[in-house]
Design a protein around this motif. Sequence first.
Motif, PDB file in Angstrom:
ATOM      1  N   CYS A   2       0.845  -1.189   0.000  1.00  0.00           N
ATOM      2  CA  CYS A   2       0.000   0.000   0.000  1.00  0.00           C
ATOM      3  C   CYS A   2       0.884   1.244   0.000  1.00  0.00           C
ATOM      4  O   CYS A   2       2.095   1.153   0.196  1.00  0.00           O
ATOM      5  CB  CYS A   2      -0.940   0.009   1.199  1.00  0.00           C
ATOM      6  SG  CYS A   2      -0.108   0.167   2.779  1.00  0.00           S
ATOM      7  N   GLU A   3       0.268   2.373  -0.235  1.00  0.00           N
ATOM      8  CA  GLU A   3       0.991   3.642  -0.156  1.00  0.00           C
ATOM      9  C   GLU A   3       1.476   3.817   1.289  1.00  0.00           C
ATOM     10  O   GLU A   3       0.788   3.419   2.229  1.00  0.00           O
ATOM     11  CB  GLU A   3       0.073   4.806  -0.546  1.00  0.00           C
ATOM     12  CG  GLU A   3      -0.383   4.785  -1.993  1.00  0.00           C
ATOM     13  CD  GLU A   3       0.748   5.022  -2.985  1.00  0.00           C
ATOM     14  OE1 GLU A   3       1.738   5.688  -2.625  1.00  0.00           O
ATOM     15  OE2 GLU A   3       0.632   4.542  -4.121  1.00  0.00           O
ATOM     16  N   PRO A   4       2.642   4.425   1.484  1.00  0.00           N
ATOM     17  CA  PRO A   4       3.165   4.579   2.842  1.00  0.00           C
ATOM     18  C   PRO A   4       2.456   5.695   3.614  1.00  0.00           C
ATOM     19  O   PRO A   4       2.800   6.861   3.498  1.00  0.00           O
ATOM     20  CB  PRO A   4       4.643   4.901   2.609  1.00  0.00           C
ATOM     21  CG  PRO A   4       4.676   5.518   1.254  1.00  0.00           C
ATOM     22  CD  PRO A   4       3.565   4.877   0.467  1.00  0.00           C
ATOM     23  N   ASP A   5       1.439   5.314   4.357  1.00  0.00           N
ATOM     24  CA  ASP A   5       0.780   6.254   5.257  1.00  0.00           C
ATOM     25  C   ASP A   5       0.170   5.455   6.398  1.00  0.00           C
ATOM     26  O   ASP A   5       0.228   4.231   6.420  1.00  0.00           O
ATOM     27  CB  ASP A   5      -0.267   7.112   4.524  1.00  0.00           C
ATOM     28  CG  ASP A   5      -1.422   6.309   3.961  1.00  0.00           C
ATOM     29  OD1 ASP A   5      -1.874   5.340   4.604  1.00  0.00           O
ATOM     30  OD2 ASP A   5      -1.905   6.642   2.877  1.00  0.00           O
ATOM     31  N   MET A   6      -0.410   6.118   7.356  1.00  0.00           N
ATOM     32  CA  MET A   6      -0.919   5.466   8.554  1.00  0.00           C
ATOM     33  C   MET A   6      -2.415   5.157   8.493  1.00  0.00           C
ATOM     34  O   MET A   6      -2.978   4.675   9.469  1.00  0.00           O
ATOM     35  CB  MET A   6      -0.622   6.334   9.776  1.00  0.00           C
ATOM     36  CG  MET A   6       0.849   6.400  10.126  1.00  0.00           C
ATOM     37  SD  MET A   6       1.574   4.785  10.476  1.00  0.00           S
ATOM     38  CE  MET A   6       0.699   4.338  11.972  1.00  0.00           C
ATOM     39  N   LEU A   7      -3.074   5.433   7.370  1.00  0.00           N
ATOM     40  CA  LEU A   7      -4.518   5.222   7.296  1.00  0.00           C
ATOM     41  C   LEU A   7      -4.920   3.776   7.590  1.00  0.00           C
ATOM     42  O   LEU A   7      -5.837   3.531   8.376  1.00  0.00           O
ATOM     43  CB  LEU A   7      -5.056   5.650   5.930  1.00  0.00           C
ATOM     44  CG  LEU A   7      -5.030   7.146   5.652  1.00  0.00           C
ATOM     45  CD1 LEU A   7      -5.506   7.434   4.233  1.00  0.00           C
ATOM     46  CD2 LEU A   7      -5.874   7.890   6.656  1.00  0.00           C
ATOM     47  N   LEU A   8      -4.259   2.826   6.967  1.00  0.00           N
ATOM     48  CA  LEU A   8      -4.621   1.419   7.157  1.00  0.00           C
ATOM     49  C   LEU A   8      -4.373   0.955   8.597  1.00  0.00           C
ATOM     50  O   LEU A   8      -5.275   0.374   9.215  1.00  0.00           O
ATOM     51  CB  LEU A   8      -3.897   0.536   6.145  1.00  0.00           C
ATOM     52  CG  LEU A   8      -4.315  -0.927   6.119  1.00  0.00           C
ATOM     53  CD1 LEU A   8      -5.797  -1.074   5.778  1.00  0.00           C
ATOM     54  CD2 LEU A   8      -3.468  -1.688   5.109  1.00  0.00           C
TER      55      LEU A   8
END
Length: 121
Positions: A2-8
């Motif tokens: 996934c894209e590198p962010d903290m949403l998941l």
Amino acid sequence: ICEPDMLLPIQYALTYPNRQPMRKASFDFRRHSAMTFEPIDKEAFVCFALAEYALKEGKSYPCVLNAAGEALVERFLTGSIRWTDIGRHLERIIASHTPVDLVSLEAILDIDKAARAKAHD
């Protein structure tokens, strides 16, 4: 992937133990058609090097690494050590450990308890 962010991870934490559909575009493999991997800098990432060592040596080393690592993270979270102290303390604990074969649950629990005690010293 996934894209590198903290949403998941945040969604997982908020909806645990259930899983909700992610309202985000899927990973676009066309935009990221090539992936490269570089060797890990084991001097910068001491804990990674220690984990490799523990796995290679076997016996009780992985148990010590896990128990001491958990105890050191707990100490960091309570403010008694700095984040950067974790690797240094873990290295000291691993270096002072005399490995044994873990042939019973009691042996595992004894090693775990001793490693946690060393981490709290």
